[in-house]
Design an enzyme around this catalytic site. Structure first.
Site, PDB file in Angstrom:
ATOM      1  N   ARG A  54       0.824  -1.222   0.000  1.00 23.08           N
ATOM      2  CA  ARG A  54       0.000   0.000   0.000  1.00 23.08           C
ATOM      3  C   ARG A  54       0.849   1.258   0.000  1.00 23.08           C
ATOM      4  O   ARG A  54       0.407   2.308  -0.434  1.00 23.08           O
ATOM      5  CB  ARG A  54      -0.919   0.004   1.238  1.00 23.08           C
ATOM      6  CG  ARG A  54      -2.017  -1.028   1.210  1.00 23.08           C
ATOM      7  CD  ARG A  54      -2.704  -1.148   2.545  1.00 23.08           C
ATOM      8  NE  ARG A  54      -1.729  -1.504   3.582  1.00 23.08           N
ATOM      9  CZ  ARG A  54      -2.015  -1.680   4.856  1.00 23.08           C
ATOM     10  NH1 ARG A  54      -3.256  -1.523   5.281  1.00 23.08           N
ATOM     11  NH2 ARG A  54      -1.071  -2.001   5.725  1.00 23.08           N
ATOM     12  N   VAL A  89      -4.576  -5.289  -0.744  1.00 20.80           N
ATOM     13  CA  VAL A  89      -5.133  -6.615  -1.054  1.00 20.80           C
ATOM     14  C   VAL A  89      -6.587  -6.750  -0.588  1.00 20.80           C
ATOM     15  O   VAL A  89      -7.282  -7.688  -0.979  1.00 20.80           O
ATOM     16  CB  VAL A  89      -4.275  -7.787  -0.478  1.00 20.80           C
ATOM     17  CG1 VAL A  89      -2.883  -7.801  -1.097  1.00 20.80           C
ATOM     18  CG2 VAL A  89      -4.227  -7.776   1.034  1.00 20.80           C
ATOM     19  N   TYR A 118      -6.107 -13.825  14.922  1.00 15.84           N
ATOM     20  CA  TYR A 118      -4.878 -13.897  14.109  1.00 15.84           C
ATOM     21  C   TYR A 118      -4.516 -15.361  13.835  1.00 15.84           C
ATOM     22  O   TYR A 118      -4.333 -15.767  12.682  1.00 15.84           O
ATOM     23  CB  TYR A 118      -3.717 -13.170  14.799  1.00 15.84           C
ATOM     24  CG  TYR A 118      -2.428 -13.343  14.005  1.00 15.84           C
ATOM     25  CD1 TYR A 118      -2.294 -12.779  12.743  1.00 15.84           C
ATOM     26  CD2 TYR A 118      -1.359 -14.105  14.508  1.00 15.84           C
ATOM     27  CE1 TYR A 118      -1.127 -12.960  11.993  1.00 15.84           C
ATOM     28  CE2 TYR A 118      -0.201 -14.277  13.768  1.00 15.84           C
ATOM     29  CZ  TYR A 118      -0.089 -13.704  12.511  1.00 15.84           C
ATOM     30  OH  TYR A 118       1.055 -13.885  11.763  1.00 15.84           O
ATOM     31  N   LYS A 135      -4.451 -17.726  10.244  1.00 14.70           N
ATOM     32  CA  LYS A 135      -3.291 -18.471   9.737  1.00 14.70           C
ATOM     33  C   LYS A 135      -3.596 -19.971   9.642  1.00 14.70           C
ATOM     34  O   LYS A 135      -3.026 -20.666   8.801  1.00 14.70           O
ATOM     35  CB  LYS A 135      -2.070 -18.198  10.618  1.00 14.70           C
ATOM     36  CG  LYS A 135      -1.585 -16.743  10.516  1.00 14.70           C
ATOM     37  CD  LYS A 135      -1.234 -16.354   9.091  1.00 14.70           C
ATOM     38  CE  LYS A 135      -0.620 -14.979   8.977  1.00 14.70           C
ATOM     39  NZ  LYS A 135      -0.240 -14.623   7.596  1.00 14.70           N
ATOM     40  N   LEU A 186       8.791 -16.965  15.610  1.00 15.91           N
ATOM     41  CA  LEU A 186       9.214 -15.618  16.007  1.00 15.91           C
ATOM     42  C   LEU A 186      10.273 -15.046  15.059  1.00 15.91           C
ATOM     43  O   LEU A 186      11.346 -15.620  14.892  1.00 15.91           O
ATOM     44  CB  LEU A 186       9.791 -15.685  17.423  1.00 15.91           C
ATOM     45  CG  LEU A 186      10.153 -14.343  18.064  1.00 15.91           C
ATOM     46  CD1 LEU A 186       8.896 -13.611  18.511  1.00 15.91           C
ATOM     47  CD2 LEU A 186      11.092 -14.554  19.249  1.00 15.91           C
TER      48      LEU A 186
HETATM   49  P1  NDP Z   1       5.563  -6.532   8.233  1.00 17.37           P
HETATM   50  O1  NDP Z   1       4.566  -5.755   9.017  1.00 17.37           O
HETATM   51  O2  NDP Z   1       6.984  -6.114   8.280  1.00 17.37           O
HETATM   52  O3  NDP Z   1       5.090  -6.595   6.712  1.00 17.37           O
HETATM   53  C1  NDP Z   1       3.742  -6.767   6.365  1.00 17.37           C
HETATM   54  C2  NDP Z   1       3.572  -6.392   4.910  1.00 17.37           C
HETATM   55  O4  NDP Z   1       2.202  -6.595   4.569  1.00 17.37           O
HETATM   56  C3  NDP Z   1       3.903  -4.933   4.645  1.00 17.37           C
HETATM   57  O5  NDP Z   1       4.664  -4.861   3.460  1.00 17.37           O
HETATM   58  C4  NDP Z   1       2.545  -4.284   4.442  1.00 17.37           C
HETATM   59  O6  NDP Z   1       2.686  -3.263   3.468  1.00 17.37           O
HETATM   60  C5  NDP Z   1       1.745  -5.461   3.863  1.00 17.37           C
HETATM   61  N1  NDP Z   1       0.315  -5.288   4.020  1.00 17.37           N
HETATM   62  C6  NDP Z   1      -0.416  -5.251   5.169  1.00 17.37           C
HETATM   63  N2  NDP Z   1      -1.709  -5.051   4.891  1.00 17.37           N
HETATM   64  C7  NDP Z   1      -1.793  -4.963   3.525  1.00 17.37           C
HETATM   65  C8  NDP Z   1      -2.868  -4.750   2.620  1.00 17.37           C
HETATM   66  N3  NDP Z   1      -4.117  -4.581   3.049  1.00 17.37           N
HETATM   67  N4  NDP Z   1      -2.608  -4.711   1.294  1.00 17.37           N
HETATM   68  C9  NDP Z   1      -1.328  -4.860   0.829  1.00 17.37           C
HETATM   69  N5  NDP Z   1      -0.283  -5.074   1.642  1.00 17.37           N
HETATM   70  C10 NDP Z   1      -0.514  -5.112   2.980  1.00 17.37           C
HETATM   71  O7  NDP Z   1       5.396  -8.040   8.734  1.00 17.37           O
HETATM   72  P2  NDP Z   1       6.189  -9.402   8.424  1.00 17.37           P
HETATM   73  O8  NDP Z   1       7.109  -9.247   7.274  1.00 17.37           O
HETATM   74  O9  NDP Z   1       6.723  -9.881   9.711  1.00 17.37           O
HETATM   75  O10 NDP Z   1       4.965 -10.339   8.055  1.00 17.37           O
HETATM   76  C11 NDP Z   1       4.721 -10.822   6.761  1.00 17.37           C
HETATM   77  C12 NDP Z   1       3.770 -11.999   6.880  1.00 17.37           C
HETATM   78  O11 NDP Z   1       4.343 -12.980   7.716  1.00 17.37           O
HETATM   79  C13 NDP Z   1       2.418 -11.664   7.485  1.00 17.37           C
HETATM   80  O12 NDP Z   1       1.425 -12.407   6.812  1.00 17.37           O
HETATM   81  C14 NDP Z   1       2.565 -12.139   8.935  1.00 17.37           C
HETATM   82  O13 NDP Z   1       1.320 -12.470   9.498  1.00 17.37           O
HETATM   83  C15 NDP Z   1       3.440 -13.342   8.735  1.00 17.37           C
HETATM   84  N6  NDP Z   1       4.208 -13.793   9.900  1.00 17.37           N
HETATM   85  C16 NDP Z   1       5.054 -12.960  10.580  1.00 17.37           C
HETATM   86  C17 NDP Z   1       5.781 -13.439  11.659  1.00 17.37           C
HETATM   87  C18 NDP Z   1       6.712 -12.562  12.456  1.00 17.37           C
HETATM   88  O14 NDP Z   1       7.044 -12.945  13.595  1.00 17.37           O
HETATM   89  N7  NDP Z   1       7.175 -11.443  11.939  1.00 17.37           N
HETATM   90  C19 NDP Z   1       5.674 -14.844  12.087  1.00 17.37           C
HETATM   91  C20 NDP Z   1       4.784 -15.633  11.278  1.00 17.37           C
HETATM   92  C21 NDP Z   1       4.106 -15.120  10.234  1.00 17.37           C
HETATM   93  P3  NDP Z   1       1.882  -1.890   3.434  1.00 17.37           P
HETATM   94  O15 NDP Z   1       1.673  -1.457   4.851  1.00 17.37           O
HETATM   95  O16 NDP Z   1       2.798  -0.978   2.639  1.00 17.37           O
HETATM   96  O17 NDP Z   1       0.646  -2.209   2.681  1.00 17.37           O
END
Ligand code: NDP
Length: 256
Positions: free
Chosen positions: A34, A61, A153, A157, A185
């Site tokens: 976004r 999305v 959450y 998943k 984590l």
């Molecule tokens: P971040 O918050 O660093 O990244 C999340 C990304 O998702 C950002 O680029 C954000 O971009 C994008 N995003 C969120 N909402 C939207 C939307 N509506 N449309 C488009 N893009 C969106 O988190 P992580 O990299 O840690 O997480 C990535 C994935 O991994 C997620 O699905 C999370 O649930 C999962 N995960 C994370 C873990 C962790 O410990 N970090 C562990 C297990 C799973 P923008 O805001 O620019 O749209």
């Protein structure tokens, strides 16, 4: 083979690392998120030959109409997406279910479930027609093991895991692959900052005195699954840092 990889949530964390990983190995990448300024910064940080292989798209999305129409809007040299990495997602809050906001629940379902489902549906038909495609969904260990405060959450998943397996069942007889990557984590992303709504001190505490997984670790798993020989399908990859394990069940003693 040169892949065309669409990565959602490529403005931070796992998604950005995944985009960089594929670009570094000369694949084409469509980076979706976004925040336009983050996508521009990603592009600007790359060497010229990688910039040519990167298409950035500002897409929420949760905007179902835009997502459904997305494949038809892609320029010809990026149109044949071979790998879709459904990574965009978020956790909001860590309160017990009876103290949470219904709006937070809606946003997690809209993003982690409906966003992922619409992206998949949008690209699936073309992949089947072209007899080439790999859908890599980012789940979580939160979808496998319950913990207090995980409520919706973790449930989103768990959906991602079962949807991935069910896709595999439907895609038998095609050349398509489906993988669910389930990280534990992981630090160095905005995940906890988003979960705690900008309380960065609280977010930092999550990673205190722990060597968590990194975005590059997850990008490594995604890249590995995508580049394996085409007859191999990795159904799921569950990854934890060595300093994370299971807590078992809990018992409340005394008055209720
Ligand atoms: P971040 O918050 O660093 O990244 C999340 C990304 O998702 C950002 O680029 C954000 O971009 C994008 N995003 C969120 N909402 C939207 C939307 N509506 N449309 C488009 N893009 C969106 O988190 P992580 O990299 O840690 O997480 C990535 C994935 O991994 C997620 O699905 C999370 O649930 C999962 N995960 C994370 C873990 C962790 O410990 N970090 C562990 C297990 C799973 P923008 O805001 O620019 O749209």
């Amino acid at each position: 083979m040169e892949h065309t990889v669409l990565v959602t949530g490529a403005t931070a964390g796992f998604g950005e690392a995944t985009a960089r990983r594929f670009l570094a190995h000369s694949h084409k990448v469509i980076a979706v998120g976004r925040r336009a300024e983050r996508l521009e910064a990603l592009k600007a940080s790359l060497p010229a030959e990688q910039q040519k292989k990167l298409l950035t798209l500002v897409v929420d999305v949760c905007d179902s109409a835009k997502v459904d129409a997305l494949p038809k809007t892609l320029p010809a040299d990026f149109a044949n997406v071979t790998v879709l990495v459904n990574n965009a997602g978020l956790a909001l809050g860590l309160e017990p279910a009876y103290k949470t906001s219904i709006f937070d629940w809606d946003q997690m379902i809209d993003t982690n479930v409906k966003g992922l489902v619409h992206m998949t549906h949008a690209f699936l038909t073309g992949m089947v027609e072209r007899k080439c495609g790999h859908i890599i969904n980012v789940g979580s260990v939160a979808g496998l093991y319950p913990y207090p405060g995980s409520n919706v959450y973790g449930a989103t998943k768990a959906f991602v895991k079962q949807f991935s397996l069910n896709l595999r069942a439907d895609l038998l007889g095609t050349r398509l692959r489906v993988t669910c990557v389930e990280p534990g984590l992981s630090s160095g992303t905005e995940y906890s900052n988003v979960r705690f709504k900008g309380d960065d001190a609280k977010a930092a505490k999550v990673y205190e005195n722990v060597q968590a997984l990194s975005s590059d670790d997850i990008a490594e798993a995604i890249y590995w699954a995508a580049l394996l020989p085409p007859h191999m399908n990795i159904n799921a990859v569950e990854i934890m840092p060595i300093q994370q394990s299971f807590g078992g069940t809990t018992i409340h003693r005394g008055e209720l």
